[in-house]
Design an enzyme around this catalytic site. Structure first.
Site, mmCIF file in Angstrom:
data_model
loop_
_atom_site.group_PDB
_atom_site.id
_atom_site.type_symbol
_atom_site.label_atom_id
_atom_site.label_comp_id
_atom_site.label_asym_id
_atom_site.label_seq_id
_atom_site.Cartn_x
_atom_site.Cartn_y
_atom_site.Cartn_z
ATOM 1 N N ARG A 53 0.924 -0.802 -10.222
ATOM 2 C CA ARG A 53 1.351 -1.454 -8.974
ATOM 3 C C ARG A 53 0.714 -0.801 -7.746
ATOM 4 N NH1 ARG A 53 6.689 -4.812 -8.070
ATOM 5 N NH2 ARG A 53 6.491 -5.247 -5.859
ATOM 6 N N HIS A 56 -2.793 -2.128 -7.710
ATOM 7 C CA HIS A 56 -2.700 -3.539 -7.304
ATOM 8 C C HIS A 56 -2.530 -3.643 -5.784
ATOM 9 C CE1 HIS A 56 -1.023 -7.682 -7.252
ATOM 10 N NE2 HIS A 56 -0.049 -7.184 -6.517
#
Lengths: 221, 221
Positions: A53, A56
């Site tokens: 994450r 990302h």
């Protein structure tokens, strides 16, 4: 792509709340995995999902190289989140990014007491804001995404027993003091996540917290 | 170090509001300059100060390599800021980081109309929020720090004459569509700043806007 949406779709959605958003997040997840899989293979699945994450959110695979997570970080953080304990952020941008938490998210940087303490003692407002939180009886997870001085204040208050902590997300950014403050956190027994060196920032703090919130939702589902 | 403080001290302070914060910001500025001076030597002083603030906010000198600024960007943006025209952000984290602007800063991602449009048309909420802003008669600077779909929506509404723009800060982040959306902006006649490739994000958008606000204060002082 957003760290700034509500979401029901736990670990996969990464903040997406619409069909298009969901498709983008899923594609991104595959690309991120292919870029960092080799680097994260020794992490637990929960730790992997946090690092995914972060990458990302930043589109910067370097974060898979510089992120360090203590062994007890995920367990202690998830315990706090499951109990809806408070999350304290150093600046409001981090607080704004955390918006699907059922507990409280606090930031005192604009609190009058922080402004006064900062002026009186010649410290930064971000550091003074941590002191105000401790005085308010804070107990939970601290997320520092910006100011090394805030992280150092957390460590100082921890040493003197003046703040209660489950874990610290220590990812301040900058060329002056950030790396040193993160090394100092690493040398405590506090459960931590840090990024080595000067890099870090609000997206990394927000991605970590939102990933933990989603992991907790996943555990309950 | 903060992109999240009030500040009177124009271009040097980078958000600092206390003596300690000011000293940290000044030291950081010197380090940033030494890291990127060679890369930014062909930029104007105003453009240099924007890139410096981006690198200061991310501790990532790569941004000096990938940031592209159109010739008319600074002039057009400063004109808008001096006239206190609106600033529109794609997500609330960017809005939160802009807090010393005397004009309005808007974000419609949590507006009910954006939620409805997104659901009905199968687009992201970030894109739908741009459409709501245009319907509200937005006129000013758009800062996209997160969602490529929001940037593409800005370009679409510009093409059809449905949105009034002074300039666009186009720094969405991610491996899916971000690079392409920024290239698309670059090919218009809209005054722009972009970051080439997948990298970008809220700190870059916030640093750019706050740098422009400080440049305008400096011009007036």
């Amino acid at each position: 792509m957003s760290e700034n949406n509500d979401s029901g779709k736990a670990t996969i959605s990464m903040g997406a709340s619409t069909k298009q958003g969901y498709e983008i997040a899923e594609k991104s997840r595959e690309i991120v995995k292919s870029l960092i899989n080799a680097k994260t293979k020794d992490l637990t699945p929960e730790e992997q999902s946090i690092v995914e994450r972060i990458v990302h959110s930043t589109a910067d695979p370097d974060y898979a190289d510089i992120t360090r997570i203590s062994k007890n970080f995920v367990t202690e953080s998830l315990r706090a989140i499951d109990q809806e304990k408070d999350i304290l952020t150093d600046i409001n941008m981090v607080k704004t990014g955390i918006n699907s938490y059922s507990g409280r998210v606090d930031c005192y940087i604009r609190d009058e007491r922080a402004v006064k303490i900062a002026k009186k003692e010649g410290i930064t407002r971000a550091a003074a804001a941590i002191r105000v939180a401790a005085q308010e009886g804070f107990d939970g997870i601290v997320a520092v995404g910006n100011a090394p001085t805030a992280l150092l204040e957390v460590l100082e208050l921890h040493k003197t027993g003046e703040i209660k902590l489950n874990s610290v997300i220590g990812v301040p950014v900058g060329f002056v003091g950030a790396a040193e403050s993160k090394q100092a956190l690493k040398q405590t027994e506090i459960p931590y996540i840090i990024t080595e060196g000067p890099k870090g920032g609000t997206p990394i703090a927000v991605a970590t917290v939102n990933s933990l919130i989603n992991l907790n939702k996943g555990n309950k589902a």
